[in-house]
Scaffold this motif. Structure first.
Motif, short mmCIF file in Angstrom:
data_model
loop_
_atom_site.label_atom_id
_atom_site.label_comp_id
_atom_site.label_asym_id
_atom_site.label_seq_id
_atom_site.Cartn_x
_atom_site.Cartn_y
_atom_site.Cartn_z
N SER A 190 0.82 -1.21 0.00
CA SER A 190 0.00 0.00 0.00
C SER A 190 0.86 1.27 0.00
CB SER A 190 -0.90 0.02 1.24
OG SER A 190 -1.44 1.29 1.47
N PRO A 191 0.66 2.17 -0.98
CA PRO A 191 1.40 3.44 -0.99
C PRO A 191 1.14 4.27 0.27
CG PRO A 191 0.35 3.05 -3.11
CD PRO A 191 -0.19 2.02 -2.17
N LYS A 192 -0.08 4.17 0.80
CA LYS A 192 -0.41 4.91 2.02
C LYS A 192 0.41 4.42 3.21
CE LYS A 192 -4.28 6.15 5.07
NZ LYS A 192 -5.74 5.98 5.33
N VAL A 193 0.58 3.12 3.32
CA VAL A 193 1.38 2.55 4.40
C VAL A 193 2.84 2.99 4.25
CG1 VAL A 193 2.24 0.42 5.45
CG2 VAL A 193 -0.15 0.57 4.71
N ILE A 194 3.36 2.93 3.04
CA ILE A 194 4.74 3.39 2.78
C ILE A 194 4.89 4.85 3.18
CG2 ILE A 194 6.46 3.81 1.00
CD1 ILE A 194 6.11 0.87 1.54
N GLN A 195 3.94 5.66 2.78
CA GLN A 195 3.98 7.08 3.08
C GLN A 195 3.99 7.33 4.59
OE1 GLN A 195 4.31 9.56 0.87
NE2 GLN A 195 4.27 11.15 2.44
N ASN A 196 3.19 6.56 5.32
CA ASN A 196 3.09 6.72 6.77
C ASN A 196 4.37 6.32 7.51
OD1 ASN A 196 0.47 7.60 6.50
ND2 ASN A 196 -0.47 5.66 7.08
N CYS A 197 5.14 5.42 6.91
CA CYS A 197 6.27 4.83 7.63
C CYS A 197 7.65 5.25 7.14
CB CYS A 197 6.16 3.30 7.58
SG CYS A 197 4.70 2.63 8.39
N LYS A 198 7.73 5.83 5.95
CA LYS A 198 9.05 6.08 5.36
C LYS A 198 9.88 7.10 6.12
CE LYS A 198 7.61 9.49 1.86
NZ LYS A 198 7.58 9.74 0.40
N LYS A 199 9.24 7.92 6.96
CA LYS A 199 10.00 8.88 7.76
C LYS A 199 10.55 8.24 9.03
CE LYS A 199 7.42 12.95 6.17
NZ LYS A 199 6.56 14.09 6.58
N LEU A 200 10.05 7.04 9.35
CA LEU A 200 10.45 6.37 10.59
C LEU A 200 11.58 5.37 10.38
CD1 LEU A 200 6.87 5.69 12.02
CD2 LEU A 200 8.43 7.57 12.61
N ILE A 201 11.60 4.70 9.22
CA ILE A 201 12.62 3.68 8.94
C ILE A 201 13.00 3.75 7.47
CG2 ILE A 201 11.95 2.04 10.73
CD1 ILE A 201 10.37 0.54 8.48
N ASP A 202 14.10 3.08 7.14
CA ASP A 202 14.49 2.94 5.74
C ASP A 202 13.62 1.89 5.08
OD1 ASP A 202 16.55 4.81 5.91
OD2 ASP A 202 18.00 3.30 6.56
N ILE A 203 12.94 2.28 4.00
CA ILE A 203 12.10 1.36 3.25
C ILE A 203 12.59 1.36 1.80
CG2 ILE A 203 9.77 0.79 2.46
CD1 ILE A 203 8.68 2.34 4.85
N GLU A 204 13.01 0.20 1.34
CA GLU A 204 13.47 0.06 -0.03
C GLU A 204 12.46 -0.75 -0.83
OE1 GLU A 204 17.55 -1.30 -2.29
OE2 GLU A 204 16.75 -2.67 -0.78
N LEU A 205 12.05 -0.22 -1.96
CA LEU A 205 11.17 -0.95 -2.88
C LEU A 205 11.96 -1.30 -4.12
CD1 LEU A 205 7.90 1.20 -2.66
CD2 LEU A 205 8.41 -0.92 -1.44
N THR A 206 11.95 -2.57 -4.47
CA THR A 206 12.73 -3.02 -5.62
C THR A 206 12.01 -4.17 -6.31
OG1 THR A 206 14.86 -3.95 -6.32
CG2 THR A 206 14.06 -4.59 -4.16
#
Length: 301
Positions: A190-206
Motif C-alpha cells: 500500500s502506498p499509504k502505508v509506505i507514506q506513513n512509515c518512510k519517515k520512521l525507517i528505511d524502506i526500499e522498494l525493488t
C-alpha cells in the motif's frame, strides 16, 4: 494497556505498547512452559467471526482464551444472521452486548472497520485483504527471541506486497527495523502505508529479490496465490521471487527465514529453505498463541 480500542492494522499500537506486548508475550510463553497459566481474562468472552478458513488463527485464539481463563466462541459467518442479510453494523452492535472482545477474519477490510465502528468492545483484525496485524506480532516476537533485539535489524520481504506485508511495514516502523521489499511491478504494498512509515525507517522498494536480501537478518515470504491457483498470476512471481538456498545465501549467514503459513513448497519457497536450519516457521506459528494472548491481555477488556 493499549490506548486504542481496536487493533486493525498494527498502526494503532505505538512503540512503547509494542515493546510491552512482546515482552508480555515472551513472559507468557516462558510461564506456560513452566506450567504457569494465570487467569488474566477470567470470565471474559471472545467472539470469533470467520468469513475465511483458518487453522492458526482459530486454534491460537481459542486456546489462548482458555489458557487465560476466558472463553472463545467460534462463529462462522454462515451461522450468523449475516448470511441472511443482517448488516455488519447490526451484528457488531449485537455481539458487543454479549462478548468482551471481537476478533474477525474477513475478506474486505471495510468489514472489520465497520465492526470496530459499531462495537462497544475492542475489535481485533484476525486477517483482512489489507492487513494482518496478529501475524506481525508473532513475527516480531520470533525475531526478538532469535536475534535478541529488533532495533537496527534489516528485514527482506520477497514476493507479494499483500496484507501481511502491509502490517509488516507498520511493525518494522514501530520496532525500528529497516525493510527491503522485492515485488513484481504492480504488486507493491500500500502506498499509504509506505507514506506513513518512510519517515520512521528505511524502506526500499525493488523488483530485484537478490538486492533486497543483501545484508538482511530476516527473510520473509508468503504465498503467491492465496486461495486458488491462477497461472497468470503465478507466472509473475515464479521462479524469480522464489526463496531458495541460492537466494538465502545472499543474506547474512545468521539470517532466519520466516513464512506465515500455509506454504506451497516449490512455489514461493523451496523445501530446502522452509525445512532447513535457518527456518523458524514453526516457532513463528507457535508464537501466534503467545503474542495474541499478550494482545488480548493488553486490551481494555
Amino acid at each position: 494497556m493499549i490506548k486504542s480500542k481496536d487493533v486493525l492494522t498494527l498502526d494503532e499500537v505505538d512503540k512503547k505498547e509494542l515493546v510491552q506486548i512482546l515482552d508480555l508475550a515472551i513472559k507468557l510463553k516462558k510461564d506456560l512452559k513452566k506450567g504457569i497459566s494465570k487467569p488474566l481474562l477470567k470470565n471474559k468472552t471472545l467472539a470469533m467471526i470467520f468469513q475465511k478458513p483458518s487453522t492458526r488463527t482459530r486454534i491460537s485464539f481459542e486456546a489462548g482464551m482458555f489458557q487465560l481463563g476466558g472463553h472463545a466462541l467460534n462463529l462462522s459467518s454462515q451461522e450468523l444472521q449475516l448470511s441472511r442479510g443482517e448488516t455488519v453494523e447490526d451484528t457488531a452492535k449485537t455481539i458487543s452486548r454479549y462478548a468482551d472482545v471481537i476478533m474477525a477474519r474477513v475478506y474486505e477490510h471495510s468489514t472489520v472497520e465497520a465492526l470496530a465502528k459499531n462495537s462497544k468492545v475492542p475489535v481485533i483484525n484476525g486477517l483482512s485483504n489489507s492487513f494482518h496485524p496478529c501475524q506481525i506480532l508473532a513475527d516480531l516476537m520470533t525475531i526478538k527471541e532469535k536475534k535478541g533485539k529488533l532495533k537496527g535489524l534489516k528485514l527482506a520481504w520477497i514476493g507479494d506486497g499483500n496484507n501481511v506485508c502491509n502490517s509488516m511495514i507498520y511493525g518494522c516502523a514501530k520496532a525500528e527495523i529497516s525493510i527491503s521489499i522485492a515485488t513484481p511491478k504492480g504488486f507493491e504494498p500500500s502506498p499509504k502505508v509506505i507514506q506513513n512509515c518512510k519517515k520512521l525507517i528505511d524502506i526500499e522498494l525493488t523488483q530485484d529479490p537478490q538486492k533486497a536480501v543483501l545484508n538482511s537478518d530476516v527473510v520473509v515470504t508468503d504465498t503467491f496465490v492465496s486461495i486458488h491457483d491462477d497461472p497468470k498470476r503465478l507466472k509473475k512471481f515464479y521462479p524469480k521471487y522464489q526463496v531458495n538456498s541460492s537466494l538465502m545465501a545472499k543474506a547474512n549467514e545468521s539470517a532466519i527465514f520466516m513464512h506465515c503459513l500455509p506454504a506451497k513448497r516449490g512455489q514461493e519457497v523451496t523445501a530446502s529453505v522452509i525445512d532447513g536450519s535457518q527456518s523458524v516457521v514453526w516457532d513463528e506459528a507457535e508464537n501466534r498463541l503467545h503474542s495474541q494472548k499478550a494482545l488480548l491481555a493488553s486490551l481494555s477488556i
